[in-house]
Enzyme design. Structure first.
Site, short mmCIF file in Angstrom:
data_model
loop_
_atom_site.label_atom_id
_atom_site.label_comp_id
_atom_site.label_asym_id
_atom_site.label_seq_id
_atom_site.Cartn_x
_atom_site.Cartn_y
_atom_site.Cartn_z
N THR A 95 0.86 -1.18 0.00
CA THR A 95 0.00 0.00 0.00
C THR A 95 0.90 1.24 0.00
O THR A 95 1.75 1.39 0.88
CB THR A 95 -0.92 0.01 1.23
OG1 THR A 95 -1.68 -1.19 1.24
CG2 THR A 95 -1.85 1.21 1.21
N LYS A 171 -6.72 1.45 -3.55
CA LYS A 171 -6.33 0.80 -2.28
C LYS A 171 -6.33 1.80 -1.13
O LYS A 171 -6.75 1.48 -0.01
CB LYS A 171 -4.95 0.15 -2.41
CG LYS A 171 -4.48 -0.58 -1.14
CD LYS A 171 -5.43 -1.70 -0.72
CE LYS A 171 -5.08 -2.31 0.63
NZ LYS A 171 -3.84 -3.09 0.63
N LYS A 239 0.06 3.94 9.41
CA LYS A 239 0.65 4.27 8.11
C LYS A 239 -0.43 4.49 7.04
O LYS A 239 -0.42 5.51 6.34
CB LYS A 239 1.59 3.15 7.65
CG LYS A 239 2.10 3.30 6.23
CD LYS A 239 2.87 2.08 5.77
CE LYS A 239 2.01 0.88 5.48
NZ LYS A 239 1.31 0.97 4.17
#
Length: 297
Positions: A95, A171, A239
């Site tokens: 990602t 995503k 994150k």
């Protein structure tokens, strides 16, 4: 097909095992000895460093944490790029921000490789079943070269266009939903416990009713068992929700729910829970209110 898989965590191990079952010539790569031993026990080859992958590797799945690790895995001092066959396809599945995906693709294409922007979802169980969802964008040539890999690791491949960065964008949006759903699932369970509801009955009611979500059903099941072994860790959503807020900021787009969820995951990490299963963001509420979680004595 000679395939390398860099990063044999919960998703990468599943991808490597699925490729092995599909009859591909697979070499896994992970610095952790336990991961290498697990893959070797299943009949695969495993190496500790990307530069130890077999020469002439035709496809490379990179399932590490972020863009920085992806770049190091390919182009770092011990990177895999010199081991790849000319025209090899790289499936970039970490990602990352769309701009990072585009920058890495340009670097790979300049080196003579094909690039598929190919983030994945589905969790460890789906990964081991070869049933992940892939959100992919890239050239027709990249899709064609990657097809044997995609056939082995996924039951749903979304072809989102020919421009690298679209897969990464989708995503990031997906992670907005995933992170918020986990945070609100934990909030709801914590509120029910504080108000005196039996947590198992609460779980059964919610999972049979309209308020359910996949994340509530999946993550709160582990909370009920006190099982905080990380399938996806708290720090991953620190994150990933950071990627959401960064992308939104660049577009002058408000994302208040994502920002609040990120603060909750950040609080959990600050409490020393960063390496625990992400559903255990519920420990933020436990700390604030003194509730007793199921399975914790």
């Amino acid at each position: 097909m000679r395939v390398g898989v860099i990063g044999m965590g919960s998703m990468g191990m599943g991808a490597a095992l699925s490729l092995l079952r599909a009859g591909q010539d697979v070499t896994g790569c992970d610095m952790r000895e336990a991961a290498r031993a697990e893959f070797a026990a299943a009949g695969g080859r495993a190496v500790a460093s990307p530069d130890a992958l077999p020469e002439g590797t035709e496809a490379l799945v990179v399932l590490v944490v972020n863009a920085q690790q992806t770049e190091a895995a390919l182009f770092g001092e011990a990177g895999a790029a010199p081991r790849l066959a000319p025209g090899a396809v790289v499936l970039s599945s970490a990602t990352m921000a769309p701009d990072a995906a585009r920058a890495l693709a340009a670097k790979a294409e300049a080196a003579g490789f094909l690039w598929l922007d190919a983030p994945v979802s589905g969790g460890a169980v789906k990964a081991r079943e070869g049933a992940m969802t892939v959100m992919a964008s890239g050239s027709e040539a990249a899709f064609a070269a990657a097809q044997p890999v995609l056939d082995a690791i996924a039951t749903k491949v979304w072809r989102l266009g020919d421009q690298v960065g679209i897969g990464a964008t989708v995503k990031v949006v997906h992670q907005l939903l995933a992170g918020v759903h986990i945070a609100v699932a934990a909030e709801a369970m914590a509120l029910g416990i504080r108000a005196g509801a039996d947590p198992r009955q609460l779980y059964e009611v919610v999972t049979s009713a309209a308020g359910n979500s996949w994340m509530f059903e999946n993550r709160m099941a582990r909370v009920l068992e006190g099982d905080d072994a990380p399938r996806s860790a708290v720090e991953i959503f620190v994150k990933d929700l950071g990627l959401v807020t960064d992308m939104a900021r660049s577009l002058d787009f408000p994302v208040p729910l994502a920002a609040q969820a990120q603060q909750l995951f950040t609080a959990a990490r600050g409490m020393g829970q960063g390496g625990r299963d992400d559903g255990f963001v519920i420990r933020v509420w436990q700390t604030l209110t003194g509730i007793k979680l199921p399975g914790e004595g």
